[in-house]
Design a protein around this motif. Structure first.
Motif, PDB file in Angstrom:
ATOM      1  N   GLU A 151      -8.728   8.074   4.177  1.00 52.51           N
ATOM      2  CA  GLU A 151      -7.423   8.690   3.967  1.00 52.51           C
ATOM      3  C   GLU A 151      -7.280  10.035   4.669  1.00 52.51           C
ATOM      4  O   GLU A 151      -6.225  10.339   5.234  1.00 52.51           O
ATOM      5  CB  GLU A 151      -7.163   8.854   2.472  1.00 52.51           C
ATOM      6  N   ARG A 152      -8.309  10.847   4.655  1.00 48.60           N
ATOM      7  CA  ARG A 152      -8.215  12.179   5.265  1.00 48.60           C
ATOM      8  C   ARG A 152      -7.882  12.106   6.751  1.00 48.60           C
ATOM      9  O   ARG A 152      -7.321  13.035   7.305  1.00 48.60           O
ATOM     10  CB  ARG A 152      -9.510  12.943   5.044  1.00 48.60           C
ATOM     11  N   TYR A 186       0.826  -1.215   0.000  1.00 45.88           N
ATOM     12  CA  TYR A 186       0.000   0.000   0.000  1.00 45.88           C
ATOM     13  C   TYR A 186       0.858   1.262   0.000  1.00 45.88           C
ATOM     14  O   TYR A 186       0.492   2.259  -0.607  1.00 45.88           O
ATOM     15  CB  TYR A 186      -0.968   0.010   1.184  1.00 45.88           C
ATOM     16  N   TRP A 224      -7.139  -5.008  -1.937  1.00 52.10           N
ATOM     17  CA  TRP A 224      -8.043  -4.129  -2.688  1.00 52.10           C
ATOM     18  C   TRP A 224      -9.189  -3.614  -1.831  1.00 52.10           C
ATOM     19  O   TRP A 224      -9.648  -2.480  -2.014  1.00 52.10           O
ATOM     20  CB  TRP A 224      -8.533  -4.826  -3.955  1.00 52.10           C
ATOM     21  N   VAL A 278      -7.571  -0.794   0.053  1.00 52.18           N
ATOM     22  CA  VAL A 278      -7.459   0.371  -0.826  1.00 52.18           C
ATOM     23  C   VAL A 278      -8.786   1.123  -0.860  1.00 52.18           C
ATOM     24  O   VAL A 278      -8.827   2.355  -0.726  1.00 52.18           O
ATOM     25  CB  VAL A 278      -7.025  -0.051  -2.254  1.00 52.18           C
ATOM     26  N   ALA A 279      -9.886   0.405  -1.012  1.00 48.10           N
ATOM     27  CA  ALA A 279     -11.211   1.039  -1.049  1.00 48.10           C
ATOM     28  C   ALA A 279     -11.540   1.703   0.292  1.00 48.10           C
ATOM     29  O   ALA A 279     -12.060   2.831   0.323  1.00 48.10           O
ATOM     30  CB  ALA A 279     -12.279   0.005  -1.402  1.00 48.10           C
ATOM     31  N   ASN A 312      -0.109   4.039  -2.716  1.00 50.16           N
ATOM     32  CA  ASN A 312      -0.431   5.426  -2.368  1.00 50.16           C
ATOM     33  C   ASN A 312       0.821   6.048  -1.750  1.00 50.16           C
ATOM     34  O   ASN A 312       0.885   6.285  -0.544  1.00 50.16           O
ATOM     35  CB  ASN A 312      -1.611   5.479  -1.406  1.00 50.16           C
ATOM     36  N   LYS A 330      -9.610   4.927   0.712  1.00 47.63           N
ATOM     37  CA  LYS A 330     -10.143   6.051  -0.063  1.00 47.63           C
ATOM     38  C   LYS A 330     -11.136   6.845   0.771  1.00 47.63           C
ATOM     39  O   LYS A 330     -11.215   8.066   0.658  1.00 47.63           O
ATOM     40  CB  LYS A 330     -10.791   5.562  -1.354  1.00 47.63           C
ATOM     41  N   ARG A 331     -11.870   6.144   1.620  1.00 49.57           N
ATOM     42  CA  ARG A 331     -12.831   6.817   2.510  1.00 49.57           C
ATOM     43  C   ARG A 331     -12.146   7.379   3.760  1.00 49.57           C
ATOM     44  O   ARG A 331     -12.569   8.391   4.297  1.00 49.57           O
ATOM     45  CB  ARG A 331     -13.930   5.853   2.923  1.00 49.57           C
TER      46      ARG A 331
END
Length: 138
Positions: free
Chosen positions: A102-103, A60, A92, A95-96, A64, A99-100
């Motif tokens: 990450e912040r 990962y 995977w 990863v998904a 990213n 995406k939610r």
């Protein structure tokens, strides 16, 4: 898993000059041995599931690269790997999920601050006395 091949082909000599990777690998190595060790799936020395957790997290960091690895990511990945029992599928899904999420891992902590602000507002609306206890400075 091509991202895994990227980090696995880095020699120790290359890693010595690639400080971001070296630092991230060190953080991953420290965190994975602390992840859910009382759970049988991750317990014991030389556990292959801990190695898989490590592999996914290092992969990962290349997937990213701007974000890399932050403490706490292993805690998000651990239940995914436990349920899926498949390295590629868990990668995977992670990863998904990231995406939610990450912040929450950015250095400026904007995502975390937004969530805490929303929690504070929710407490204010649902439990004003509790809100006043925590946040009233008078």
């Amino acid at each position: 898993m091509s991202y895994q091949n990227q980090w696995k082909t880095i020699s120790e000599d290359q890693a010595a000059r690639f400080t971001k990777f070296k630092d991230r690998r060190c953080r991953v190595d420290k965190d994975v041995v602390r992840t859910d060790r009382r759970e049988e799936f991750y317990s014991g020395e030389d556990n292959p599931n801990v190695d898989t957790l490590r592999n996914i997290l290092l992969a990962y960091t290349f997937y990213n690269f701007d974000l890399g690895y932050c403490q706490g990511m292993s805690d998000l990945l651990s239940p995914l790997l436990f349920v899926m029992r498949n390295e590629a599928d868990a990668f995977w899904c992670f990863v998904a999920l990231m995406k939610r999420m990450e912040r929450n891992f950015h250095r400026d902590q904007t995502g975390m601050h937004e969530q805490l602000t929303m929690l504070r507002q929710l407490i204010y609306r649902l439990e004003p006395n509790l809100h006043n206890y925590f946040f009233d400075r008078s």
